[in-house]
Design a protein around this motif. Structure first.
Motif, PDB file in Angstrom:
ATOM      1  N   LEU A   1      48.279  28.450  -1.375  1.00 23.66           N
ATOM      2  CA  LEU A   1      48.178  28.952  -2.745  1.00 23.66           C
ATOM      3  C   LEU A   1      47.663  30.383  -2.739  1.00 23.66           C
ATOM      4  O   LEU A   1      48.182  31.248  -3.472  1.00 23.66           O
ATOM      5  CB  LEU A   1      47.254  28.056  -3.565  1.00 23.66           C
ATOM      6  CG  LEU A   1      46.939  28.547  -4.989  1.00 23.66           C
ATOM      7  CD1 LEU A   1      48.208  28.628  -5.838  1.00 23.66           C
ATOM      8  CD2 LEU A   1      45.893  27.650  -5.652  1.00 23.66           C
ATOM      9  N   ARG A   2      46.663  30.651  -1.938  1.00 22.64           N
ATOM     10  CA  ARG A   2      46.126  32.009  -1.857  1.00 22.64           C
ATOM     11  C   ARG A   2      47.203  32.990  -1.399  1.00 22.64           C
ATOM     12  O   ARG A   2      47.296  34.107  -1.909  1.00 22.64           O
ATOM     13  CB  ARG A   2      44.931  32.039  -0.905  1.00 22.64           C
ATOM     14  CG  ARG A   2      43.674  31.333  -1.436  1.00 22.64           C
ATOM     15  CD  ARG A   2      42.539  31.413  -0.414  1.00 22.64           C
ATOM     16  NE  ARG A   2      42.237  32.804  -0.085  1.00 22.64           N
ATOM     17  CZ  ARG A   2      41.416  33.585  -0.783  1.00 22.64           C
ATOM     18  NH1 ARG A   2      40.799  33.113  -1.862  1.00 22.64           N
ATOM     19  NH2 ARG A   2      41.195  34.825  -0.411  1.00 22.64           N
TER      20      ARG A   2
ATOM     21  N   LYS B   1      49.441  33.929  -4.139  1.00 25.67           N
ATOM     22  CA  LYS B   1      48.765  34.824  -5.071  1.00 25.67           C
ATOM     23  C   LYS B   1      48.481  36.193  -4.458  1.00 25.67           C
ATOM     24  O   LYS B   1      47.783  36.995  -5.049  1.00 25.67           O
ATOM     25  CB  LYS B   1      47.451  34.176  -5.525  1.00 25.67           C
ATOM     26  CG  LYS B   1      47.643  32.883  -6.324  1.00 25.67           C
ATOM     27  CD  LYS B   1      46.332  32.160  -6.545  1.00 25.67           C
ATOM     28  CE  LYS B   1      45.386  32.978  -7.423  1.00 25.67           C
ATOM     29  NZ  LYS B   1      44.116  32.245  -7.674  1.00 25.67           N
TER      30      LYS B   1
ATOM     31  N   ALA C   1      41.283  25.173 -10.699  1.00 24.12           N
ATOM     32  CA  ALA C   1      42.718  25.458 -10.667  1.00 24.12           C
ATOM     33  C   ALA C   1      43.335  25.344 -12.062  1.00 24.12           C
ATOM     34  O   ALA C   1      42.984  24.453 -12.857  1.00 24.12           O
ATOM     35  CB  ALA C   1      43.421  24.491  -9.725  1.00 24.12           C
TER      36      ALA C   1
ATOM     37  N   GLN D   1      49.266  25.110 -13.305  1.00 27.28           N
ATOM     38  CA  GLN D   1      50.303  25.521 -12.367  1.00 27.28           C
ATOM     39  C   GLN D   1      49.773  25.546 -10.936  1.00 27.28           C
ATOM     40  O   GLN D   1      50.461  25.112  -9.996  1.00 27.28           O
ATOM     41  CB  GLN D   1      50.835  26.899 -12.744  1.00 27.28           C
ATOM     42  CG  GLN D   1      52.025  27.357 -11.908  1.00 27.28           C
ATOM     43  CD  GLN D   1      52.571  28.697 -12.384  1.00 27.28           C
ATOM     44  OE1 GLN D   1      51.910  29.441 -13.092  1.00 27.28           O
ATOM     45  NE2 GLN D   1      53.799  28.993 -11.975  1.00 27.28           N
ATOM     46  N   GLU D   2      48.550  26.038 -10.766  1.00 26.33           N
ATOM     47  CA  GLU D   2      47.954  26.053  -9.439  1.00 26.33           C
ATOM     48  C   GLU D   2      47.740  24.637  -8.921  1.00 26.33           C
ATOM     49  O   GLU D   2      47.943  24.357  -7.733  1.00 26.33           O
ATOM     50  CB  GLU D   2      46.630  26.813  -9.473  1.00 26.33           C
ATOM     51  CG  GLU D   2      46.784  28.313  -9.646  1.00 26.33           C
ATOM     52  CD  GLU D   2      45.454  29.019  -9.809  1.00 26.33           C
ATOM     53  OE1 GLU D   2      45.380  30.229  -9.520  1.00 26.33           O
ATOM     54  OE2 GLU D   2      44.461  28.358 -10.215  1.00 26.33           O
ATOM     55  N   ARG D   3      47.354  23.729  -9.810  1.00 30.28           N
ATOM     56  CA  ARG D   3      47.147  22.345  -9.404  1.00 30.28           C
ATOM     57  C   ARG D   3      48.444  21.723  -8.898  1.00 30.28           C
ATOM     58  O   ARG D   3      48.439  20.947  -7.923  1.00 30.28           O
ATOM     59  CB  ARG D   3      46.579  21.545 -10.581  1.00 30.28           C
ATOM     60  CG  ARG D   3      46.395  20.043 -10.329  1.00 30.28           C
ATOM     61  CD  ARG D   3      45.599  19.747  -9.084  1.00 30.28           C
ATOM     62  NE  ARG D   3      44.304  20.437  -9.072  1.00 30.28           N
ATOM     63  CZ  ARG D   3      43.532  20.543  -8.002  1.00 30.28           C
ATOM     64  NH1 ARG D   3      43.940  20.052  -6.842  1.00 30.28           N
ATOM     65  NH2 ARG D   3      42.379  21.176  -8.078  1.00 30.28           N
TER      66      ARG D   3
END
Length: 355
Positions: free
Chosen positions: A267-268, A271, A288, A291-293
Motif C-alpha cells: 500500500l505504501r 502511495k 485506513a 479504499q486503503e482497507r
C-alpha cells in the motif's frame, strides 16, 4: 534438463525466495544475516532452490545485488541451488552478468540459477539512475539473446560481439586447453505477463511466474508458454515455477498479522511512499480509508497465511489449477524469525528430509 526431483510427500518441488528483509528496527547487517540463516535452513531441509530478488531504494529490502549474496551463500550451503530471481537485465550490461554468473558457476558447479526479468525493481527516478535510458525495457529480448550468446560463447558470423568473450566461460577453457565447463548457470525467464511467457517459450527456457505482485493472470500466461514452447538443447518440455507469498505459523492470527505487514508495504508503494515493513502493531493501528482497507485486505489474503496445513491446502489448490512443477515460497513479513520458522514448519508438513 533441470536437475532434481520432487521431495517428500509434495506433488511439486518446493523452493524459497528471499529479499534480505529489513523491517522497522532491523539493520541491514541483521537483515542480511537473517537471509543467510534462512538459506541454511532451506538447504538443511531439502528445498530445491534458494533465490534472491534484485531491488533498489527500498528500506525493507537489503539485497540490491543477488550475485554478491549468492557468492556468500555458496560457502554457507551444501546442496541447494542458489540463484537470482531475478537479475533485472535492463539494469546491467549482459556481458557483466555473463561474467558474474560464469564465476558463480565455476565456484559452485551445477548449483547456480540465473533468472532474468525486465522490471527495474524500483521507482522511476532510481530506474533512470540505474539505466541511463528511458527505453531500456524495449530492448529486453535482444539483451537476453546477447547474454545467452556470451554464456555459450556462440554468436553468428558477423555479429559485432563474435570476438568478445565472457570469462570464465567456454572460450577461456578452450584457450587454456582444458575441458569446457559441463554446466553453466541455469537460465530462467521471469515475469507475470504474456510477454515473458512468449519469450520463455520461444527460447525453450524454464519459466518462473510471480504471483506475489498484483492480480497477475497466471492461467493465460501458462497457456501461452505451454502452447508456444519450443524444445531447446536446455529443456525438452515446458517447466513452470510459481512464486507465492507466504506467512506460516502454528498461530494463525500471528501469521495473518505478518501477512498484513507486507500488505501495508505494498500500500505504501502504491502511495509513492517508501517500501517499509512496519511492526504488526503499527499496521493494526493504521487508520485506513475504505479504499486503503480494500488494498490491505486484498494483499493480506493474497499471501498464503496460516498454519502449515492451511498454507499447504492453498498450495495444493494452486497446483491442481495450474499444474506448475514447482512452488517457490516468498517470505517478507516484518519478522524474519517467523519466515524461517515457517520454512521449517512447511518442510515438516511435507516430510522433507533433515540434512
Amino acid at each position: 534438463m533441470l536437475s532434481g526431483t520432487h521431495s517428500g510427500t509434495a506433488p511439486f518441488a518446493l523452493s524459497v525466495l528471499a529479499g534480505g528483509g529489513t523491517g522497522i528496527g532491523t539493520t541491514a547487517e541483521q537483515g542480511l544475516e537473517s537471509t543467510i540463516s534462512l538459506a541454511r535452513t532451506a538447504d538443511r531441509r531439502g528445498f530445491r532452490r534458494f533465490w534472491m530478488s534484485e531491488h533498489h531504494a527500498m528500506p525493507a529490502i537489503s539485497v540490491a545485488s543477488p550475485p554478491l549474496m549468492i557468492a556468500r551463500l555458496i560457502a554457507e550451503t551444501a546442496n541447494i541451488r542458489l540463484g537470482a530471481g531475478g537479475v533485472m537485465l535492463p539494469n546491467h550490461a549482459p556481458l557483466v552478468v555473463a561474467e558474474q554468473f560464469g564465476m558463480l558457476a565455476a565456484l559452485a558447479p551445477n548449483r547456480i540459477d540465473l533468472g532474468l526479468g525486465r522490471a527495474p525493481g524500483t521507482d522511476g527516478a532510481t530506474a533512470q539512475a540505474l539505466r541511463r535510458g528511458a527505453d531500456a525495457n524495449d530492448g529486453f529480448g535482444q539483451q537476453v539473446l546477447e547474454l545467452l550468446g556470451f554464456l555459450a560463447d556462440e554468436f553468428p558470423a558477423g555479429h559485432p560481439y563474435q570476438q568478445v568473450h565472457a570469462v570464465p566461460g567456454p572460450w577461456q577453457a578452450a584457450q587454456n586447453r582444458v575441458p569446457t565447463p559441463a554446466v553453466g548457470p541455469e537460465v530462467w525467464m521471469l515475469g507475470s505477463s504474456p510477454f515473458s511467457a512468449q519469450l520463455a517459450a520461444q527460447l525453450g527456457r524454464p519459466y518462473a511466474f510471480a504471483l506475489q505482485f498484483g492480480d497477475a493472470d497466471i492461467d493465460t500466461a501458462l497457456h501461452i508458454y505451454r502452447e508456444q514452447f519450443r524444445p531447446s538443447a536446455t529443456l525438452s518440455e515446458p517447466y513452470v515455477l510459481a512464486s507465492v507469498p507466504v506467512a506460516i505459523s502454528t498461530d494463525p492470527a500471528e501469521a495473518k498479522r505478518q501477512a498484513a505487514t507486507s500488505a501495508m508495504a505494498m500500500l505504501r508503494m502504491f502511495k509513492r511512499e517508501p517500501f517499509l515493513l512496519l511492526p504488526p502493531d503499527e499496521v493494526d493501528a493504521y487508520p485506513a480509508t475504505a479504499q486503503e482497507r480494500q488494498v490491505l485486505d486484498a494483499y493480506t489474503h493474497r499471501t498464503f497465511h496460516g498454519t502449515p496445513t492451511t498454507v499447504a491446502d492453498r498450495l495444493q489448490a494452486l497446483h491442481e489449477r495450474t499444474g506448475v512443477d514447482e512452488l517457490m515460497l516468498v517470505g517478507g513479513g516484518h519478522s524474519a524469525a517467523l519466515d524461517e520458522h515457517g520454512i521449517d514448519l512447511i518442510a515438516d508438513h511435507y516430510n522433507l528430509p533433515h540434512a
